[in-house]
Write a protein that holds these residues in place. Structure first.
Motif, mmCIF file in Angstrom:
data_model
loop_
_atom_site.group_PDB
_atom_site.id
_atom_site.type_symbol
_atom_site.label_atom_id
_atom_site.label_comp_id
_atom_site.label_asym_id
_atom_site.label_seq_id
_atom_site.Cartn_x
_atom_site.Cartn_y
_atom_site.Cartn_z
ATOM 1 N N VAL A 170 6.469 12.756 -1.502
ATOM 2 C CA VAL A 170 5.716 12.325 -2.681
ATOM 3 C C VAL A 170 6.635 12.162 -3.883
ATOM 4 C CG1 VAL A 170 4.007 13.073 -4.381
ATOM 5 C CG2 VAL A 170 3.498 13.269 -1.950
ATOM 6 N N ILE A 171 7.582 13.079 -4.028
ATOM 7 C CA ILE A 171 8.477 13.038 -5.183
ATOM 8 C C ILE A 171 9.300 11.756 -5.218
ATOM 9 C CG2 ILE A 171 10.372 14.250 -4.012
ATOM 10 C CD1 ILE A 171 10.953 15.658 -6.657
ATOM 11 N N LEU A 172 9.610 11.206 -4.037
ATOM 12 C CA LEU A 172 10.377 9.960 -3.980
ATOM 13 C C LEU A 172 9.479 8.741 -4.151
ATOM 14 C CD1 LEU A 172 12.839 10.740 -1.035
ATOM 15 C CD2 LEU A 172 13.240 10.951 -3.493
ATOM 16 N N ALA A 173 8.230 8.879 -3.742
ATOM 17 C CA ALA A 173 7.292 7.757 -3.855
ATOM 18 C C ALA A 173 6.745 7.619 -5.268
ATOM 19 C CB ALA A 173 6.141 7.942 -2.870
ATOM 20 N N ALA A 174 6.978 8.634 -6.106
ATOM 21 C CA ALA A 174 6.414 8.620 -7.463
ATOM 22 C C ALA A 174 6.888 7.425 -8.276
ATOM 23 C CB ALA A 174 6.771 9.921 -8.179
ATOM 24 N N GLY A 175 8.084 6.940 -7.989
ATOM 25 C CA GLY A 175 8.613 5.810 -8.763
ATOM 26 C C GLY A 175 8.284 4.455 -8.172
ATOM 27 N N LEU A 176 7.496 4.453 -7.098
ATOM 28 C CA LEU A 176 7.142 3.187 -6.445
ATOM 29 C C LEU A 176 5.737 2.751 -6.847
ATOM 30 C CD1 LEU A 176 8.428 4.021 -2.838
ATOM 31 C CD2 LEU A 176 9.666 2.829 -4.669
ATOM 32 N N LYS A 177 5.470 1.463 -6.713
ATOM 33 C CA LYS A 177 4.131 0.957 -7.018
ATOM 34 C C LYS A 177 3.841 -0.278 -6.175
ATOM 35 C CE LYS A 177 5.855 -1.695 -10.990
ATOM 36 N NZ LYS A 177 5.736 -1.908 -12.459
ATOM 37 N N VAL A 178 2.561 -0.498 -5.944
ATOM 38 C CA VAL A 178 2.135 -1.676 -5.188
ATOM 39 C C VAL A 178 2.584 -2.925 -5.936
ATOM 40 C CG1 VAL A 178 0.145 -3.001 -4.365
ATOM 41 C CG2 VAL A 178 0.176 -0.499 -4.136
ATOM 42 N N GLY A 179 3.126 -3.875 -5.186
ATOM 43 C CA GLY A 179 3.619 -5.110 -5.790
ATOM 44 C C GLY A 179 5.120 -5.088 -6.021
ATOM 45 N N ASN A 232 -0.355 15.707 5.930
ATOM 46 C CA ASN A 232 0.689 16.278 5.072
ATOM 47 C C ASN A 232 0.589 15.629 3.703
ATOM 48 O OD1 ASN A 232 2.956 17.238 3.797
ATOM 49 N ND2 ASN A 232 4.335 16.936 5.537
ATOM 50 N N ARG A 233 -0.068 16.324 2.788
ATOM 51 C CA ARG A 233 -0.330 15.755 1.466
ATOM 52 C C ARG A 233 0.931 15.619 0.616
ATOM 53 N NH1 ARG A 233 -4.987 13.373 1.654
ATOM 54 N NH2 ARG A 233 -5.188 13.535 -0.622
ATOM 55 N N SER A 272 0.840 -1.205 0.000
ATOM 56 C CA SER A 272 0.000 0.000 0.000
ATOM 57 C C SER A 272 0.870 1.247 0.000
ATOM 58 C CB SER A 272 -0.915 0.006 1.230
ATOM 59 O OG SER A 272 -1.713 1.179 1.251
ATOM 60 N N LEU A 273 0.391 2.270 -0.717
ATOM 61 C CA LEU A 273 1.009 3.599 -0.724
ATOM 62 C C LEU A 273 -0.094 4.591 -0.369
ATOM 63 C CD1 LEU A 273 3.006 3.284 -4.078
ATOM 64 C CD2 LEU A 273 3.998 3.300 -1.783
ATOM 65 N N GLN A 274 0.012 5.228 0.799
ATOM 66 C CA GLN A 274 -1.068 6.093 1.272
ATOM 67 C C GLN A 274 -0.554 7.507 1.558
ATOM 68 O OE1 GLN A 274 -3.051 4.330 4.646
ATOM 69 N NE2 GLN A 274 -3.234 2.310 3.668
#
Length: 223
Positions: free
Chosen positions: A32-41, A14-15, A7-9
């Motif tokens: 958020v900028i670092l999470a942009a390249g991540l995905k569930v799975g 803090n949006r 999960s990515l929430q």
């Protein structure tokens, strides 16, 4: 805590940050900028998570520095001290300072010039006071000297002397000289700069008082 992202929430308060869950368990929060390249799975190793935390530390420190710079320009030393107070590791501070410098947001010479100009407009100071203030901001002696070369101390001294004369205009002449000299000395002007200027101002004030007395006398005679 290696595992698969489940999960990515986006954080509620803090949006700009995202909570990452690995195998159903909270693993780390990141920008958020670092999470942009991540995905569930996606699988994240321990090394991946460690790198993510390190990069997030840099992003948080960078955002904190940008927030400080949004209020006014800062010296490199000011930024370093502020980040160190936030317990940012030295290597993180170095990275942030390099990024800000490369972006043109940190420049000690430009900061020193800004500081001097601001003082000149709102709170004039002598060279000694300006040198002290720049040193307190972490500006090197060489950079301070380069910035201070633009200062016309006589112009600043006249502004301060005029302000002092107005401030103490109701002071008896016997005490006026001492008060004006003290006022200027506290603002970093040397006695060599103060003395002749104060004498000039006092003489002008004396002439003005004499002229005013003559006018008042003539008005009484004519009345």
């Amino acid at each position: 805590m290696a595992g698969t992202i489940t999960s990515l929430q986006v954080q509620k308060h803090n949006r700009d940050r995202v909570n990452i869950y690995v195998d159903g368990v909270f693993a780390v929060g990141t920008a958020v900028i670092l999470a942009a390249g991540l995905k569930v799975g996606q699988y994240l190793s321990d090394a991946d998570l460690a790198r993510l935390k390190d990069r997030d530390n840099v992003e948080q420190a960078h955002e904190a520095a940008l927030n400080l710079l949004s209020y006014r320009p800062r010296s490199e030393s000011e930024i370093r001290r502020a980040l160190q107070k936030r317990d940012a590791p030295d290597e993180v501070v170095d990275v942030v300072v390099e990024r800000l410098t490369s972006a043109g947001l940190l420049n000690d010479l430009e900061f020193a010039r800004y500081w001097i100009e601001n003082r000149s407009q709102f709170r004039p100071r002598g060279l000694r006071a300006l040198q002290y203030e720049l040193r307190e901001k972490g500006i090197s002696e060489a950079v301070a000297a380069q910035a201070l070369a633009q200062v016309n101390e006589q112009t600043a001294a006249r502004k301060v002397a005029a302000d002092a004369m107005h401030r103490f205009r109701r002071t008896p002449p016997a005490d006026l000289r001492r008060k004006v000299i003290t006022y200027m000395a506290r603002r970093g002007f040397s006695y060599e700069t103060i003395a002749p200027l104060v004498e000039e101002m006092l003489e002008m004030g004396s002439v003005q008082r004499e002229n005013l007395a003559d006018i008042e006398s003539e008005e009484k005679d004519n009345g």
